[in-house]
Design an enzyme around this catalytic site. Sequence first.
Site, mmCIF file in Angstrom:
data_model
loop_
_atom_site.group_PDB
_atom_site.id
_atom_site.type_symbol
_atom_site.label_atom_id
_atom_site.label_comp_id
_atom_site.label_asym_id
_atom_site.label_seq_id
_atom_site.Cartn_x
_atom_site.Cartn_y
_atom_site.Cartn_z
ATOM 1 N N LYS A 1 -10.258 0.200 -1.712
ATOM 2 C CA LYS A 1 -10.352 -0.205 -0.296
ATOM 3 C C LYS A 1 -11.713 0.177 0.304
ATOM 4 O O LYS A 1 -12.141 1.330 0.159
ATOM 5 C CB LYS A 1 -9.226 0.487 0.462
ATOM 6 C CG LYS A 1 -8.987 0.039 1.885
ATOM 7 C CD LYS A 1 -7.866 0.898 2.516
ATOM 8 C CE LYS A 1 -7.391 0.383 3.846
ATOM 9 N NZ LYS A 1 -6.410 1.324 4.464
ATOM 10 N N CYS B 1 -4.617 -3.820 3.421
ATOM 11 C CA CYS B 1 -4.223 -3.358 4.761
ATOM 12 C C CYS B 1 -5.280 -3.591 5.847
ATOM 13 O O CYS B 1 -5.491 -4.712 6.292
ATOM 14 C CB CYS B 1 -3.818 -1.894 4.673
ATOM 15 S SG CYS B 1 -2.874 -1.322 6.117
ATOM 16 N N GLU C 1 0.856 -1.182 0.000
ATOM 17 C CA GLU C 1 0.000 0.000 0.000
ATOM 18 C C GLU C 1 0.900 1.243 0.000
ATOM 19 O O GLU C 1 1.964 1.236 0.606
ATOM 20 C CB GLU C 1 -0.872 -0.017 1.266
ATOM 21 C CG GLU C 1 -1.975 1.008 1.291
ATOM 22 C CD GLU C 1 -2.723 1.011 2.641
ATOM 23 O OE1 GLU C 1 -2.123 0.649 3.662
ATOM 24 O OE2 GLU C 1 -3.902 1.392 2.648
HETATM 25 O O1 LIG Z 1 -0.490 6.378 7.505
HETATM 26 C C1 LIG Z 1 -0.108 6.448 6.351
HETATM 27 O O2 LIG Z 1 0.411 7.453 5.832
HETATM 28 C C2 LIG Z 1 -0.258 5.232 5.510
HETATM 29 N N1 LIG Z 1 -1.278 4.340 5.958
HETATM 30 C C3 LIG Z 1 -2.337 4.067 5.181
HETATM 31 O O3 LIG Z 1 -2.451 4.529 4.081
HETATM 32 C C4 LIG Z 1 -3.424 3.152 5.679
HETATM 33 C C5 LIG Z 1 -4.616 4.022 5.974
HETATM 34 S S1 LIG Z 1 -4.276 5.336 7.111
HETATM 35 N N2 LIG Z 1 -2.999 2.399 6.835
HETATM 36 C C6 LIG Z 1 -3.703 1.412 7.361
HETATM 37 O O4 LIG Z 1 -4.756 0.989 6.864
HETATM 38 C C7 LIG Z 1 -3.086 0.800 8.614
HETATM 39 C C8 LIG Z 1 -3.898 -0.307 9.246
HETATM 40 C C9 LIG Z 1 -3.274 -0.712 10.519
HETATM 41 O O5 LIG Z 1 -2.156 -0.367 10.850
HETATM 42 C C10 LIG Z 1 -4.015 -1.598 11.446
HETATM 43 O O6 LIG Z 1 -5.072 -2.144 11.070
HETATM 44 O O7 LIG Z 1 -3.547 -1.754 12.582
#
Ligand SMILES: O=C(O)CNC(=O)[C@H](CS)NC(=O)CCC(=O)C(=O)O
Length: 272
Positions: free
Chosen positions: A113, A156, A43
């Site tokens: 997503k 994710c 991702e």
């Molecule tokens: O933060 C960023 O810049 C990059 N992260 C993302 O793009 C995505 C959405 S904020 N991260 C997750 O989905 C983490 C899930 C996760 O860590 C869990 O389910 O525990």
Amino acid sequence: MSSFLAAALQLTSTPDPDANFAAAEELIELAARRGADLVGLPENFAFMGDDARRLELAPLLAERCSRFLVTMARRYQVTLLGGGFPVPAGEGQTFNRAELVGREGQLLARYDKIHLFDVDLPDGITYRESATVQPGHEPPPVVDVPGLCRVGLSICYDVRFPELYRQLAGSGAQLLMIPAAFTAYTGKDHWQVLLQARAIENTAYVLAPAQTGLHYGRRQTHGHALVIDPWGTVMADAGVEPGLAMAPVDMAHEARVRAQMPSLQHRHPALF
Ligand SMILES: O=C(O)CNC(=O)[C@H](CS)NC(=O)CCC(=O)C(=O)O
């Protein structure tokens, strides 16, 4: 029955798309040289940075990412997953989209997503993915990759919703793609457990490309890109440095595990 090598790539993506595309190509080439037929990027492979910049770059990133995946798949003759990149979705919003491209450059599947990471972590960091990301309108697809196997997509945070993977398995998925940018905080306790659970309960391979290390601001990701077999055994772990986790994927092995542990056939009709 088919047997091939699969690689889950691991990157420390930055706010600089050029640097990220270059780092991604280096690892795709490495995986291809080692014989991988199926390669997954994590991702946010093309951009990890703040929301304002992501929204500004979204039109460009959407186009460049799709083109990059086609070019790389053809150049290195691999089936390639782009595990999540921004695509404009109206004013101040994007989709978080994954695309799977075949070795001739053909688009095999696409997924936006559907579960958005809106979470307040105990370490004080707040995530509000829905502030700038619009959820997809459809559940993820399962696609038959010619010569390899049937692949189900996800991204994710989806990993926390087992019903999504049950649906993929019910639609014939033999390998589950779970590309991520998992937080270091949740990752240390949840990442591997969740991935192994998804593999075990669906008696399916799991390919989990990952982000690792320190990105922008205080964002730190967990790393440990993994390949897991249908018994739940971790076949390869990329550790915490950029690199890759690579392992054989063997449909005869999966068929044996499914014959020995036929839990998918024992689901109670009252529950689905
Ligand atoms: O933060 C960023 O810049 C990059 N992260 C993302 O793009 C995505 C959405 S904020 N991260 C997750 O989905 C983490 C899930 C996760 O860590 C869990 O389910 O525990």
